[in-house]
Design a protein around this motif. Structure first.
Motif, PDB file in Angstrom:
ATOM      1  N   THR A  15      10.613   3.326  -4.227  1.00 42.05           N
ATOM      2  CA  THR A  15      11.402   3.744  -5.396  1.00 42.05           C
ATOM      3  C   THR A  15      11.310   2.736  -6.559  1.00 42.05           C
ATOM      4  O   THR A  15      11.367   3.128  -7.715  1.00 42.05           O
ATOM      5  CB  THR A  15      12.889   3.962  -5.024  1.00 42.05           C
ATOM      6  OG1 THR A  15      13.383   2.789  -4.383  1.00 42.05           O
ATOM      7  CG2 THR A  15      13.064   5.148  -4.101  1.00 42.05           C
ATOM      8  N   GLU A  39      11.151  11.726  -3.877  1.00 37.32           N
ATOM      9  CA  GLU A  39      12.348  12.353  -4.451  1.00 37.32           C
ATOM     10  C   GLU A  39      12.672  11.776  -5.827  1.00 37.32           C
ATOM     11  O   GLU A  39      13.105  12.501  -6.722  1.00 37.32           O
ATOM     12  CB  GLU A  39      13.550  12.158  -3.509  1.00 37.32           C
ATOM     13  CG  GLU A  39      13.492  13.090  -2.300  1.00 37.32           C
ATOM     14  CD  GLU A  39      14.748  12.972  -1.442  1.00 37.32           C
ATOM     15  OE1 GLU A  39      15.833  13.333  -1.936  1.00 37.32           O
ATOM     16  OE2 GLU A  39      14.641  12.491  -0.297  1.00 37.32           O
ATOM     17  N   LEU A  92      20.825   8.375  -3.568  1.00 32.07           N
ATOM     18  CA  LEU A  92      19.867   8.751  -2.528  1.00 32.07           C
ATOM     19  C   LEU A  92      20.028   7.845  -1.303  1.00 32.07           C
ATOM     20  O   LEU A  92      20.085   8.307  -0.163  1.00 32.07           O
ATOM     21  CB  LEU A  92      18.450   8.621  -3.089  1.00 32.07           C
ATOM     22  CG  LEU A  92      17.293   9.268  -2.337  1.00 32.07           C
ATOM     23  CD1 LEU A  92      17.427  10.774  -2.392  1.00 32.07           C
ATOM     24  CD2 LEU A  92      15.974   8.847  -2.964  1.00 32.07           C
ATOM     25  N   LYS A 124      21.516   8.646   2.517  1.00 34.89           N
ATOM     26  CA  LYS A 124      20.751   8.337   3.726  1.00 34.89           C
ATOM     27  C   LYS A 124      21.550   7.468   4.684  1.00 34.89           C
ATOM     28  O   LYS A 124      21.485   7.655   5.893  1.00 34.89           O
ATOM     29  CB  LYS A 124      19.429   7.672   3.355  1.00 34.89           C
ATOM     30  CG  LYS A 124      18.479   8.712   2.796  1.00 34.89           C
ATOM     31  CD  LYS A 124      17.064   8.240   2.656  1.00 34.89           C
ATOM     32  CE  LYS A 124      16.206   9.454   2.292  1.00 34.89           C
ATOM     33  NZ  LYS A 124      14.952   9.110   1.645  1.00 34.89           N
ATOM     34  N   VAL A 156       8.646   3.655  -8.930  1.00 29.31           N
ATOM     35  CA  VAL A 156       8.982   4.780  -9.817  1.00 29.31           C
ATOM     36  C   VAL A 156       9.923   4.289 -10.928  1.00 29.31           C
ATOM     37  O   VAL A 156       9.769   4.657 -12.091  1.00 29.31           O
ATOM     38  CB  VAL A 156       9.613   5.952  -9.028  1.00 29.31           C
ATOM     39  CG1 VAL A 156       9.862   7.141  -9.955  1.00 29.31           C
ATOM     40  CG2 VAL A 156       8.706   6.379  -7.876  1.00 29.31           C
ATOM     41  N   LYS A 158       0.832  -1.204   0.000  1.00 30.57           N
ATOM     42  CA  LYS A 158       0.000   0.000   0.000  1.00 30.57           C
ATOM     43  C   LYS A 158       0.865   1.252   0.000  1.00 30.57           C
ATOM     44  O   LYS A 158       0.365   2.366  -0.094  1.00 30.57           O
ATOM     45  CB  LYS A 158      -0.937  -0.001   1.214  1.00 30.57           C
ATOM     46  CG  LYS A 158      -2.047  -1.023   1.074  1.00 30.57           C
ATOM     47  CD  LYS A 158      -2.965  -1.053   2.273  1.00 30.57           C
ATOM     48  CE  LYS A 158      -4.018  -2.142   2.076  1.00 30.57           C
ATOM     49  NZ  LYS A 158      -4.839  -2.326   3.283  1.00 30.57           N
ATOM     50  N   THR A 159       2.185   1.040   0.166  1.00 27.85           N
ATOM     51  CA  THR A 159       3.114   2.162   0.140  1.00 27.85           C
ATOM     52  C   THR A 159       3.973   2.107  -1.118  1.00 27.85           C
ATOM     53  O   THR A 159       4.636   1.105  -1.376  1.00 27.85           O
ATOM     54  CB  THR A 159       4.011   2.154   1.397  1.00 27.85           C
ATOM     55  OG1 THR A 159       3.173   2.220   2.551  1.00 27.85           O
ATOM     56  CG2 THR A 159       4.963   3.354   1.404  1.00 27.85           C
ATOM     57  N   VAL A 160       3.925   3.196  -1.882  1.00 25.51           N
ATOM     58  CA  VAL A 160       4.724   3.302  -3.095  1.00 25.51           C
ATOM     59  C   VAL A 160       6.189   3.480  -2.706  1.00 25.51           C
ATOM     60  O   VAL A 160       6.500   4.315  -1.851  1.00 25.51           O
ATOM     61  CB  VAL A 160       4.250   4.514  -3.934  1.00 25.51           C
ATOM     62  CG1 VAL A 160       5.185   4.755  -5.123  1.00 25.51           C
ATOM     63  CG2 VAL A 160       2.818   4.320  -4.409  1.00 25.51           C
ATOM     64  N   ARG A 193      -0.034   5.043   0.338  1.00 20.53           N
ATOM     65  CA  ARG A 193       0.986   5.935   0.900  1.00 20.53           C
ATOM     66  C   ARG A 193       2.171   5.948  -0.051  1.00 20.53           C
ATOM     67  O   ARG A 193       2.264   5.127  -0.953  1.00 20.53           O
ATOM     68  CB  ARG A 193       1.437   5.436   2.274  1.00 20.53           C
ATOM     69  CG  ARG A 193       0.336   5.388   3.325  1.00 20.53           C
ATOM     70  CD  ARG A 193      -0.085   6.783   3.764  1.00 20.53           C
ATOM     71  NE  ARG A 193      -1.226   6.753   4.671  1.00 20.53           N
ATOM     72  CZ  ARG A 193      -2.493   6.884   4.276  1.00 20.53           C
ATOM     73  NH1 ARG A 193      -2.780   7.045   2.996  1.00 20.53           N
ATOM     74  NH2 ARG A 193      -3.481   6.834   5.148  1.00 20.53           N
ATOM     75  N   VAL A 194       3.117   6.859   0.215  1.00 19.39           N
ATOM     76  CA  VAL A 194       4.307   6.921  -0.632  1.00 19.39           C
ATOM     77  C   VAL A 194       5.522   7.235   0.243  1.00 19.39           C
ATOM     78  O   VAL A 194       5.443   8.075   1.150  1.00 19.39           O
ATOM     79  CB  VAL A 194       4.108   7.939  -1.787  1.00 19.39           C
ATOM     80  CG1 VAL A 194       3.802   9.330  -1.276  1.00 19.39           C
ATOM     81  CG2 VAL A 194       5.309   7.980  -2.722  1.00 19.39           C
ATOM     82  N   SER A 195       6.632   6.542  -0.002  1.00 23.76           N
ATOM     83  CA  SER A 195       7.835   6.767   0.803  1.00 23.76           C
ATOM     84  C   SER A 195       8.515   8.072   0.381  1.00 23.76           C
ATOM     85  O   SER A 195       8.333   8.546  -0.749  1.00 23.76           O
ATOM     86  CB  SER A 195       8.810   5.599   0.636  1.00 23.76           C
ATOM     87  OG  SER A 195       9.497   5.686  -0.595  1.00 23.76           O
ATOM     88  N   ALA A 196       9.308   8.641   1.296  1.00 23.87           N
ATOM     89  CA  ALA A 196      10.013   9.902   1.012  1.00 23.87           C
ATOM     90  C   ALA A 196      10.974   9.729  -0.157  1.00 23.87           C
ATOM     91  O   ALA A 196      11.092  10.607  -1.016  1.00 23.87           O
ATOM     92  CB  ALA A 196      10.760  10.360   2.259  1.00 23.87           C
ATOM     93  N   SER A 197      11.655   8.576  -0.219  1.00 22.22           N
ATOM     94  CA  SER A 197      12.591   8.318  -1.322  1.00 22.22           C
ATOM     95  C   SER A 197      11.853   8.229  -2.656  1.00 22.22           C
ATOM     96  O   SER A 197      12.356   8.691  -3.680  1.00 22.22           O
ATOM     97  CB  SER A 197      13.343   7.008  -1.090  1.00 22.22           C
ATOM     98  OG  SER A 197      14.107   7.085   0.077  1.00 22.22           O
ATOM     99  N   ALA A 198      10.677   7.640  -2.627  1.00 22.01           N
ATOM    100  CA  ALA A 198       9.886   7.531  -3.863  1.00 22.01           C
ATOM    101  C   ALA A 198       9.471   8.923  -4.354  1.00 22.01           C
ATOM    102  O   ALA A 198       9.469   9.183  -5.555  1.00 22.01           O
ATOM    103  CB  ALA A 198       8.668   6.653  -3.633  1.00 22.01           C
TER     104      ALA A 198
END
Lengths: 113, 101
Positions: free
Chosen positions: A74, B44, A98, A102, A77, A70-72, B37-42
Motif C-alpha cells: 500500500t 484494493e 482497510l 482486516k 500506491v 518485489k511485492t508492491v 507481485r502485489v499485495s491484496a491491500s495494494a
C-alpha cells in the motif's frame, strides 16, 4: 505508454470491465451533480482511466523495486499521491480503514475458534 | 490537513468501485518484471485511487462547464436546465487531472 505487448483480446476484456465500473461511478457522480453525460464522454473517460491504470502499474512497480521489494504494497500506491496533499489524506484514511477491517476480521475469527 | 470526513464516509450504501480481480489483472499485465507481485491491500488501494480519479474527472468537468457558462447566462437568457457533458468537455480538464494524480 499503452502496453503493445499485451494480448489484444485480454486488453479488450479488461477495458470492458473498466468501462462498466467507470459507467457506474459516472452515473453516481452525475446524480449528485444533477448533470448528464454522453456515451462518448464515458468512453473517453474509460480510455483516460485505463491509461492512468497502466501508468499506475509501472510507477508502483518502480517504487517497490526502489525500496528493494518485489511485492508492491500500500505504501507504493500512497507514493502516487506525493504531490497531492488532499488525495494523500483520503487514500491514507482508506488504507487505515482497510487495515482496521482486516484486524477486526482476524480478531473475530480467533474469538470464534 | 482539513478534516473532510463529510466527503466520502457518510455516503449511505457501499461505494461502487473497480473489482479487485480486474485491477489485479490490469496491474500484473503491465508490470515490466516477471518477478513483481502485489499485495491484496495494494490492489484494493489501487482500485480506490482509480475510483477517486474517475469521480474527480466528472466533478472537474462539471466545475469547468459551470465556470464557462456563468458569464454567458448572466447577460443572456438562461439556457436549458439539463446540462450534458461531452467528451470534449472532459478533454479540457484531462491534462491537469492527470498532472494532479
Amino acid at each position: 505508454m499503452p502496453s503493445a505487448d499485451m494480448d489484444p483480446e485480454l486488453q479488450n476484456r479488461l477495458k470492458s470491465a473498466v468501462w462498466y465500473t467507470v459507467g457506474k461511478i459516472v452515473d453516481e457522480a452525475c446524480e449528485s451533480l444533477g448533470v448528464n453525460v454522453t456515451p462518448q464522454y464515458t468512453a473517453a473517460l474509460t480510455e483516460l482511466v485505463y491509461a492512468q491504470a497502466v501508468t499506475l502499474a509501472t510507477d508502483i512497480e518502480s517504487f517497490a523495486w526502489h525500496a528493494k521489494r518485489k511485492t508492491v504494497n500500500t505504501d507504493d500506491v500512497l507514493m502516487m499521491c506525493r504531490r497531492n496533499e488532499g488525495l494523500k489524506d483520503v487514500l491514507e484514511e482508506f488504507v487505515e480503514e482497510l487495515e482496521e477491517r482486516k484486524r477486526s476480521a482476524k480478531a473475530s475469527k480467533a474469538g470464534h475458534n | 490537513m482539513s478534516d473532510s470526513n463529510s466527503d466520502d464516509s457518510d455516503s449511505d450504501s457501499v461505494q461502487v468501485t473497480f473489482p479487485a480481480k480486474t485491477i489485479a489483472r490490469l496491474l500484473a499485465e503491465n508490470f515490466t518484471r516477471p518477478e513483481t507481485r502485489v499485495s491484496a491491500s495494494a490492489v484494493e488501494t489501487a482500485a480506490e485511487y482509480l475510483r477517486i480519479f474517475t469521480r474527480e474527472a466528472v466533478w472537474r468537468t462539471e466545475g469547468a462547464l459551470k465556470a464557462a457558462e456563468a458569464p454567458v447566462s448572466a447577460s443572456s437568457a438562461p439556457s436549458s436546465r439539463a446540462r450534458i457533458m461531452e467528451a470534449s468537455d472532459l478533454e479540457k480538464i484531462a491534462g491537469t487531472l492527470v498532472l494532479d494524480f
